[in-house]
Design a protein around this motif. Sequence first.
Motif, PDB file in Angstrom:
ATOM      1  N   ILE A 229       0.391  -1.376  -0.515  1.00 26.66           N
ATOM      2  CA  ILE A 229      -0.406   0.048  -0.014  1.00 26.66           C
ATOM      3  C   ILE A 229       0.827   0.787   0.346  1.00 26.66           C
ATOM      4  N   ILE A 230       1.969   0.930   0.813  1.00 22.08           N
ATOM      5  CA  ILE A 230       2.469   2.629   0.638  1.00 22.08           C
ATOM      6  C   ILE A 230       3.243   2.990  -0.744  1.00 22.08           C
ATOM      7  N   THR A 231       4.076   1.903  -0.561  1.00 25.42           N
ATOM      8  CA  THR A 231       4.576   1.529  -1.394  1.00 25.42           C
ATOM      9  C   THR A 231       3.944   1.855  -2.972  1.00 25.42           C
ATOM     10  N   ALA A 232       2.741   2.004  -3.417  1.00 20.85           N
ATOM     11  CA  ALA A 232       1.929   1.429  -4.125  1.00 20.85           C
ATOM     12  C   ALA A 232       1.751   2.479  -4.182  1.00 20.85           C
ATOM     13  N   LEU A 233       0.827   3.811  -3.162  1.00 23.22           N
ATOM     14  CA  LEU A 233       0.646   4.994  -3.035  1.00 23.22           C
ATOM     15  C   LEU A 233       1.325   6.222  -3.102  1.00 23.22           C
ATOM     16  N   ALA A 234       2.870   5.880  -3.019  1.00 26.16           N
ATOM     17  CA  ALA A 234       4.085   6.569  -3.096  1.00 26.16           C
ATOM     18  C   ALA A 234       4.138   6.442  -4.702  1.00 26.16           C
ATOM     19  N   GLY A 235       4.203   5.319  -6.025  1.00 29.67           N
ATOM     20  CA  GLY A 235       4.891   5.134  -6.807  1.00 29.67           C
ATOM     21  C   GLY A 235       3.328   5.591  -7.699  1.00 29.67           C
ATOM     22  N   LEU A 236       2.368   5.643  -7.457  1.00 32.26           N
ATOM     23  CA  LEU A 236       1.237   6.430  -7.898  1.00 32.26           C
ATOM     24  C   LEU A 236       1.235   7.905  -7.678  1.00 32.26           C
ATOM     25  N   TRP A 237       1.387   8.862  -6.374  1.00 30.66           N
ATOM     26  CA  TRP A 237       2.208  10.370  -6.518  1.00 30.66           C
ATOM     27  C   TRP A 237       3.279  10.534  -7.244  1.00 30.66           C
ATOM     28  N   ILE A 238       4.474   9.656  -7.812  1.00 30.51           N
ATOM     29  CA  ILE A 238       5.781   9.918  -8.605  1.00 30.51           C
ATOM     30  C   ILE A 238       5.181  10.121  -9.847  1.00 30.51           C
ATOM     31  N   SER A 239       4.427   8.806 -10.423  1.00 28.69           N
ATOM     32  CA  SER A 239       4.533   8.674 -11.241  1.00 28.69           C
ATOM     33  C   SER A 239       3.084   9.916 -11.898  1.00 28.69           C
ATOM     34  N   TYR A 240       2.102  10.465 -10.942  1.00 27.11           N
ATOM     35  CA  TYR A 240       1.998  11.197 -11.615  1.00 27.11           C
ATOM     36  C   TYR A 240       2.026  12.976 -11.983  1.00 27.11           C
ATOM     37  N   PHE A 242       5.233  12.872 -12.539  1.00 28.10           N
ATOM     38  CA  PHE A 242       6.704  12.967 -13.863  1.00 28.10           C
ATOM     39  C   PHE A 242       5.910  11.887 -15.461  1.00 28.10           C
ATOM     40  N   ASN A 243       4.634  11.787 -15.039  1.00 26.95           N
ATOM     41  CA  ASN A 243       3.559  11.753 -15.997  1.00 26.95           C
ATOM     42  C   ASN A 243       4.129  10.500 -16.694  1.00 26.95           C
ATOM     43  N   VAL A 244       4.826   9.146 -16.101  1.00 28.75           N
ATOM     44  CA  VAL A 244       5.328   7.914 -16.446  1.00 28.75           C
ATOM     45  C   VAL A 244       4.253   7.011 -16.319  1.00 28.75           C
ATOM     46  N   SER A 245       5.016   5.943 -15.974  1.00 29.53           N
ATOM     47  CA  SER A 245       4.015   4.654 -16.176  1.00 29.53           C
ATOM     48  C   SER A 245       3.855   4.582 -14.299  1.00 29.53           C
ATOM     49  N   SER A 246       2.852   4.145 -14.113  1.00 29.57           N
ATOM     50  CA  SER A 246       2.444   3.469 -12.391  1.00 29.57           C
ATOM     51  C   SER A 246       3.483   3.230 -12.496  1.00 29.57           C
ATOM     52  N   GLY A 247       2.118   1.492 -12.987  1.00 30.80           N
ATOM     53  CA  GLY A 247       2.765   0.598 -12.773  1.00 30.80           C
ATOM     54  C   GLY A 247       4.509  -0.240 -12.568  1.00 30.80           C
ATOM     55  N   ALA A 248       5.319   1.463 -13.546  1.00 29.87           N
ATOM     56  CA  ALA A 248       6.543   0.536 -13.841  1.00 29.87           C
ATOM     57  C   ALA A 248       7.587   1.505 -12.265  1.00 29.87           C
ATOM     58  N   VAL A 249       6.727   1.899 -11.841  1.00 26.98           N
ATOM     59  CA  VAL A 249       7.655   2.928 -10.889  1.00 26.98           C
ATOM     60  C   VAL A 249       6.872   2.509  -9.883  1.00 26.98           C
ATOM     61  N   ILE A 250       5.883   1.799  -9.708  1.00 22.41           N
ATOM     62  CA  ILE A 250       5.988   0.937  -8.471  1.00 22.41           C
ATOM     63  C   ILE A 250       6.490  -0.423  -8.364  1.00 22.41           C
ATOM     64  N   VAL A 251       6.714  -0.973  -9.334  1.00 29.29           N
ATOM     65  CA  VAL A 251       8.348  -2.168  -9.543  1.00 29.29           C
ATOM     66  C   VAL A 251       9.226  -1.295  -8.736  1.00 29.29           C
ATOM     67  N   LEU A 252      10.330  -0.216  -9.593  1.00 26.88           N
ATOM     68  CA  LEU A 252      10.994   0.332  -9.066  1.00 26.88           C
ATOM     69  C   LEU A 252      11.187   0.614  -7.687  1.00 26.88           C
ATOM     70  N   LEU A 254       9.108  -0.913  -4.815  1.00 29.94           N
ATOM     71  CA  LEU A 254       9.183  -2.258  -4.734  1.00 29.94           C
ATOM     72  C   LEU A 254      11.114  -2.733  -4.516  1.00 29.94           C
ATOM     73  N   THR A 255      11.143  -2.270  -5.871  1.00 31.95           N
ATOM     74  CA  THR A 255      12.652  -3.288  -6.404  1.00 31.95           C
ATOM     75  C   THR A 255      13.844  -2.587  -5.177  1.00 31.95           C
ATOM     76  N   ALA A 256      14.007  -1.434  -5.547  1.00 26.79           N
ATOM     77  CA  ALA A 256      14.872  -0.550  -4.112  1.00 26.79           C
ATOM     78  C   ALA A 256      14.573  -0.333  -3.566  1.00 26.79           C
ATOM     79  N   LEU A 257      13.450  -0.772  -2.498  1.00 22.35           N
ATOM     80  CA  LEU A 257      13.640  -1.218  -1.089  1.00 22.35           C
ATOM     81  C   LEU A 257      13.704  -2.126  -0.881  1.00 22.35           C
ATOM     82  N   PHE A 258      13.923  -3.047  -1.691  1.00 26.91           N
ATOM     83  CA  PHE A 258      14.059  -4.802  -1.586  1.00 26.91           C
ATOM     84  C   PHE A 258      16.020  -4.650  -1.315  1.00 26.91           C
ATOM     85  N   GLY A 259      16.228  -3.765  -2.414  1.00 27.68           N
ATOM     86  CA  GLY A 259      17.627  -4.155  -2.412  1.00 27.68           C
ATOM     87  C   GLY A 259      18.185  -3.303  -1.554  1.00 27.68           C
TER      88      GLY A 259
END
Length: 268
Positions: A229-240, A242-252, A254-259
């Motif tokens: 939920i936290i990363t999805a909402l954060a990704g949604l805000w960032i994607s809006y 910068f006008n980029v794909s929300s799904g890709a931002v959310i996954v990135l 999560l990947t950064a957090l995992f790393g």
Amino acid sequence: MGLLELLQYQFMRNAAVAAILVSIACGTVGSYVVTKRIVSISGGISHAAFGGVGLGYLLGVNPVTSAIPFTVAAALTMGAVTRRTRISEDTAIGVLWSAGMALGILFINLSPGYAPDLFSYLFGNILMVDNGDLWTMLVLDLIIISSALLFNREFVAICFDEEYAEVLGVPVDAFYLYLLVLVAISVVVLIKAAGIILVMALLTIPAALAKDFSSDMADIMVKASAIGIITALAGLWISYIFNVSSGAVIVLLLTALFGAVQFIKRRF
């Protein structure tokens, strides 16, 4: 512009609700997927779902609706083939993965007109989720949560030790197939918001992160859902912004957090 300010728009409110529903589905089912180590089968099911999307275009119905029975059937077929034949698991996954994608392409080719939203089903567009999609997600989430509450003991048993589960009297094959059905339902919940290509990341990364901090399945589910939920909402805000794909931002994210978590664990 902050996220709260963005929520004054209807499409952003829909996207935020979708992000929460998607995260709950992923946190719940993903915990079983990661523990059972069936990520590859989950990937096969998610790509086979494209056949259901194509079938929707061919029949002139909502692709999400048509994807539900098609994806469940693909999951059951994949489970049955890997359990009851001598075909190796990776071979069965590869065949059904390819067949599902091929059927989707064929159905779309046979359907009249142009498929305008096809790209969103492949890569996701959470900003295009409408009220009908939200109701579908909610119903599927309730099925997932109810199943986890009713059969958590059985699912945990088959995730950790199938032989011991059989000794306890658990019908292992039946619950394994049921778990794959829940994976299929999760894929359908994700399909409009994240897209088929990104499903595996959302099913596995939040649960894998949560598993680093807990060994109790219920706690893993709660933590995985919260992370999602936290990363999805954060990704949604960032994607809006910068006008980029929300799904890709959310996954990135999560990947950064995992790393980052893995790096910190190694250092400390």
